[in-house]
Design an enzyme around this catalytic site. Structure first.
Site, PDB file in Angstrom:
ATOM      1  N   HIS A 200       0.914  -1.328   0.017  1.00  0.00           N
ATOM      2  CA  HIS A 200      -0.114   0.079   0.143  1.00  0.00           C
ATOM      3  C   HIS A 200       0.813   1.318   0.002  1.00  0.00           C
ATOM      4  CE1 HIS A 200       0.817  -0.553   4.287  1.00  0.00           C
ATOM      5  NE2 HIS A 200       0.677   0.842   4.590  1.00  0.00           N
TER       6      HIS A 200
HETATM    7  C1  UD1 Z   1      -1.986   5.280   5.636  1.00  0.00           C
HETATM    8  C2  UD1 Z   1      -0.577   5.754   6.245  1.00  0.00           C
HETATM    9  C3  UD1 Z   1       0.293   4.987   6.061  1.00  0.00           C
HETATM   10  C4  UD1 Z   1      -0.027   3.379   6.855  1.00  0.00           C
HETATM   11  C5  UD1 Z   1      -1.381   3.144   6.298  1.00  0.00           C
HETATM   12  C6  UD1 Z   1      -1.927   1.728   7.001  1.00  0.00           C
HETATM   13  C7  UD1 Z   1      -0.005   8.076   5.886  1.00  0.00           C
HETATM   14  C8  UD1 Z   1       0.867   9.148   5.126  1.00  0.00           C
HETATM   15  N1  UD1 Z   1      -0.196   7.101   5.566  1.00  0.00           N
HETATM   16  O1  UD1 Z   1      -1.663   4.891   4.428  1.00  0.00           O
HETATM   17  O2  UD1 Z   1       1.526   5.360   6.998  1.00  0.00           O
HETATM   18  O3  UD1 Z   1       1.001   2.658   6.638  1.00  0.00           O
HETATM   19  O4  UD1 Z   1      -2.208   4.136   6.313  1.00  0.00           O
HETATM   20  O5  UD1 Z   1      -2.900   1.058   6.103  1.00  0.00           O
HETATM   21  O6  UD1 Z   1      -0.632   8.533   6.887  1.00  0.00           O
HETATM   22  N2  UD1 Z   1      -9.127   4.495   1.362  1.00  0.00           N
HETATM   23  C9  UD1 Z   1     -10.165   3.824   1.113  1.00  0.00           C
HETATM   24  N3  UD1 Z   1     -11.067   3.585   2.435  1.00  0.00           N
HETATM   25  C10 UD1 Z   1     -10.385   3.765   3.790  1.00  0.00           C
HETATM   26  C11 UD1 Z   1      -9.102   4.322   4.067  1.00  0.00           C
HETATM   27  C12 UD1 Z   1      -8.480   4.742   2.560  1.00  0.00           C
HETATM   28  O7  UD1 Z   1     -11.078   3.810   0.209  1.00  0.00           O
HETATM   29  O8  UD1 Z   1     -11.044   3.421   4.820  1.00  0.00           O
HETATM   30  C13 UD1 Z   1      -8.470   4.880  -0.017  1.00  0.00           C
HETATM   31  C14 UD1 Z   1      -8.752   6.436  -0.332  1.00  0.00           C
HETATM   32  O9  UD1 Z   1      -8.896   6.273  -1.634  1.00  0.00           O
HETATM   33  C15 UD1 Z   1      -7.574   6.910   0.224  1.00  0.00           C
HETATM   34  C16 UD1 Z   1      -6.486   6.002  -0.026  1.00  0.00           C
HETATM   35  O10 UD1 Z   1      -6.935   4.685   0.334  1.00  0.00           O
HETATM   36  O11 UD1 Z   1      -7.289   7.933  -0.617  1.00  0.00           O
HETATM   37  C17 UD1 Z   1      -5.351   6.023   0.915  1.00  0.00           C
HETATM   38  O12 UD1 Z   1      -5.608   6.308   2.288  1.00  0.00           O
HETATM   39  P1  UD1 Z   1      -4.792   6.979   3.349  1.00  0.00           P
HETATM   40  O13 UD1 Z   1      -5.204   6.984   4.600  1.00  0.00           O
HETATM   41  O14 UD1 Z   1      -4.563   8.566   2.869  1.00  0.00           O
HETATM   42  O15 UD1 Z   1      -3.468   6.369   3.061  1.00  0.00           O
HETATM   43  P2  UD1 Z   1      -2.834   4.786   3.344  1.00  0.00           P
HETATM   44  O16 UD1 Z   1      -2.246   4.406   2.045  1.00  0.00           O
HETATM   45  O17 UD1 Z   1      -4.067   4.093   3.881  1.00  0.00           O
HETATM   46  N1  UDP Z   2      -3.931  -6.206   8.806  1.00  0.00           N
HETATM   47  C1  UDP Z   2      -5.336  -6.713   9.102  1.00  0.00           C
HETATM   48  N2  UDP Z   2      -5.951  -7.010   7.779  1.00  0.00           N
HETATM   49  C2  UDP Z   2      -5.358  -6.857   6.537  1.00  0.00           C
HETATM   50  C3  UDP Z   2      -4.016  -6.370   6.252  1.00  0.00           C
HETATM   51  C4  UDP Z   2      -3.423  -5.982   7.712  1.00  0.00           C
HETATM   52  O1  UDP Z   2      -5.845  -6.861  10.075  1.00  0.00           O
HETATM   53  O2  UDP Z   2      -6.086  -7.054   5.633  1.00  0.00           O
HETATM   54  C5  UDP Z   2      -3.129  -5.946  10.001  1.00  0.00           C
HETATM   55  C6  UDP Z   2      -1.945  -6.506  10.352  1.00  0.00           C
HETATM   56  O3  UDP Z   2      -2.073  -7.560  11.036  1.00  0.00           O
HETATM   57  C7  UDP Z   2      -1.042  -5.489  11.058  1.00  0.00           C
HETATM   58  C8  UDP Z   2      -1.668  -4.099  10.432  1.00  0.00           C
HETATM   59  O4  UDP Z   2      -2.849  -4.500  10.076  1.00  0.00           O
HETATM   60  O5  UDP Z   2      -1.321  -5.477  12.347  1.00  0.00           O
HETATM   61  C9  UDP Z   2      -0.792  -3.441   9.503  1.00  0.00           C
HETATM   62  O6  UDP Z   2      -1.408  -2.523   8.606  1.00  0.00           O
HETATM   63  P1  UDP Z   2      -0.829  -1.918   7.557  1.00  0.00           P
HETATM   64  O7  UDP Z   2      -0.080  -2.903   6.480  1.00  0.00           O
HETATM   65  O8  UDP Z   2      -1.973  -1.253   6.472  1.00  0.00           O
HETATM   66  O9  UDP Z   2      -0.161  -0.550   7.935  1.00  0.00           O
HETATM   67  P2  UDP Z   2       1.635  -0.600   8.481  1.00  0.00           P
HETATM   68  O10 UDP Z   2       1.765  -1.157   9.600  1.00  0.00           O
HETATM   69  O11 UDP Z   2       2.329  -0.388   7.025  1.00  0.00           O
HETATM   70  O12 UDP Z   2       1.563   1.084   8.800  1.00  0.00           O
END
Ligand code: UD1
Ligand code: UDP
Length: 358
Positions: A200
């Site tokens: 992601h």
């Molecule tokens: C964010 C964090 C990242 C973390 C990740 C965990 C920042 C800069 N990034 O990245 O550090 O590792 O969360 O998963 O804070 N979206 C949905 N539904 C949701 C959430 C997001 O559709 O419930 C889609 C939207 O199109 C959104 C995109 O995902 O624009 C990115 O979401 P965003 O929270 O901005 O960044 P992540 O890639 O989730």
């Molecule tokens: N995770 C989950 N369901 C999923 C993918 C990840 O519960 O489909 C959990 C995973 O066990 C871990 C956390 O989400 O605890 C990691 O989140 P993510 O990779 O989105 O974020 P990051 O750790 O990179 O910030």
């Protein structure tokens, strides 16, 4: 003392859970603020339910947006909220935009900031997470470093807050919830051995060539790939017209993001993980999981996972990633039963330190 827990994304809910449970157990005064950076049920509410957490006291409804919209929106929403609730300490966890927004809003109001998972550094300035964690560390009064290495980084950067080495709360969560791990996905898909993949990061999924390279890796993996796909990546596969390739490959099994119980079970049952996630690099080192991980990034802010033998940094070139995957699958080297990320008591330690904080 009143503590405000600010969280916004899936990993923050999972990693704050041990702290919330400990605050409750000690009868301390706290609130939970959700910025709503993650808002889909399977990115947010499912974790409150599974982890048996109190629902947030307030939801700021920040949602998706640009970096500035998310950070500034969080700051504005929190300032208004903190004027009413006046917490003494704001706790944030990790490196998301919710974390930076929460930390700035608090410090500007004279509220002490506690940063859980402090002192991580990728030294990759392209990453929004690196900006967020660096800035948050330097305005925090309490820094909860997961390892001695993170504490040393903070010392060397002359942060002004108190540094405490506590382990990472992710290990507490694995210990607490692993007995509930359960998945039917492999049997429903009719597969036995499989690779678990997640991706992601902006640098991997927001660029058409990089995302096409990731699809190539999945197409050519030596085992079927199960990918609980982050909504960001699903949107980009559609936008970059890559979904038809994914659908045409028998090797790729996309599923919607799954809950924590199901994800832990997938981690436990897979042969190998391929990921750019931060938390998953830590989780695979937990004794109950103990799985190798190929990191599809050029660097990591969690070198402890590499040094302890669990993780290999493969970069993103598909040939290199596949070489690492084949090498790891062929290896008969046993992984250690010790995680470098703590003994599962980080949440208790952090709350103990908070109780004594003046
Ligand atoms: C964010 C964090 C990242 C973390 C990740 C965990 C920042 C800069 N990034 O990245 O550090 O590792 O969360 O998963 O804070 N979206 C949905 N539904 C949701 C959430 C997001 O559709 O419930 C889609 C939207 O199109 C959104 C995109 O995902 O624009 C990115 O979401 P965003 O929270 O901005 O960044 P992540 O890639 O989730
Ligand atoms: N995770 C989950 N369901 C999923 C993918 C990840 O519960 O489909 C959990 C995973 O066990 C871990 C956390 O989400 O605890 C990691 O989140 P993510 O990779 O989105 O974020 P990051 O750790 O990179 O910030």
């Amino acid at each position: 003392m009143k503590i405000s827990i600010v969280l916004g994304t899936r990993p923050e809910i999972i990693k704050m859970a041990p702290i919330i449970h400990e605050l409750k157990a000690r009868g301390m005064d706290f609130e939970v603020v959700h910025t709503d950076q993650h808002y889909d049920k399977n990115m947010s509410n499912i974790f409150f339910e599974e982890l048996e957490l109190p629902m947030p006291d307030i939801n700021l409804q920040i949602g998706s947006g640009t970096q500035a919209e998310q950070v500034a929106g969080t700051m504005l929403g929190l300032e208004k909220h903190f004027m009413k609730t006046r917490p003494d300490v704001v706790l944030v966890q990790g490196d998301t935009n919710a974390v930076l927004g929460g930390a700035i809003a608090a410090v500007k109001m004279g509220i002490k900031v506690g940063h859980v998972e402090a002192g991580l550094r990728s030294y990759d300035n392209r990453m929004p997470e690196e900006h967020n964690r660096r800035m948050t560390d330097h305005i925090s009064a309490m820094l909860f470093a997961p390892t001695q290495r993170s504490a040393d980084i903070l010392e060397n950067e002359n942060v002004w807050g108190q540094i405490h080495v506590t382990g990472n709360t992710v290990i507490d969560s694995i210990v607490r919830y692993l007995p509930k791990a359960k998945t039917e996905i492999p049997s429903q898909l009719g597969i036995d051995k499989f690779i678990l993949l997640t991706a992601h990061r902006a640098e991997n999924v927001d660029n058409p060539q990089a995302l096409s390279d990731l699809v190539s890796v999945m197409e050519k993996c030596p085992l079927p790939v199960v990918y609980p796909i982050h909504p960001r990546t699903r949107k980009n596969l559609d936008n970059f017209n890559l979904m038809s390739r994914v659908n045409a490959s028998d090797n790729i099994h996309l599923v919607d993001p799954v809950g924590y119980f199901e994800f832990m079970a997938l981690e436990k049952e897979c042969s190998l993980v391929i990921s750019d996630s931060g938390g998953i690099q830590e989780e695979v080192t937990a004794p109950g999981i103990k799985k190798p991980i190929v990191i599809i990034r050029d660097n990591t802010e969690r070198p402890e996972a590499v040094e302890s033998g669990f993780a290999k940094i493969a970069g993103t070139n598909p040939d290199n990633v596949l070489n690492f995957v084949n090498e790891v699958l062929a290896s008969d080297k046993d992984l250690t039963g010790r995680t470098p990320f703590g003994d599962g008591t980080a949440g208790k330690q952090i709350v103990g330190i908070l109780e004594g904080f003046k």
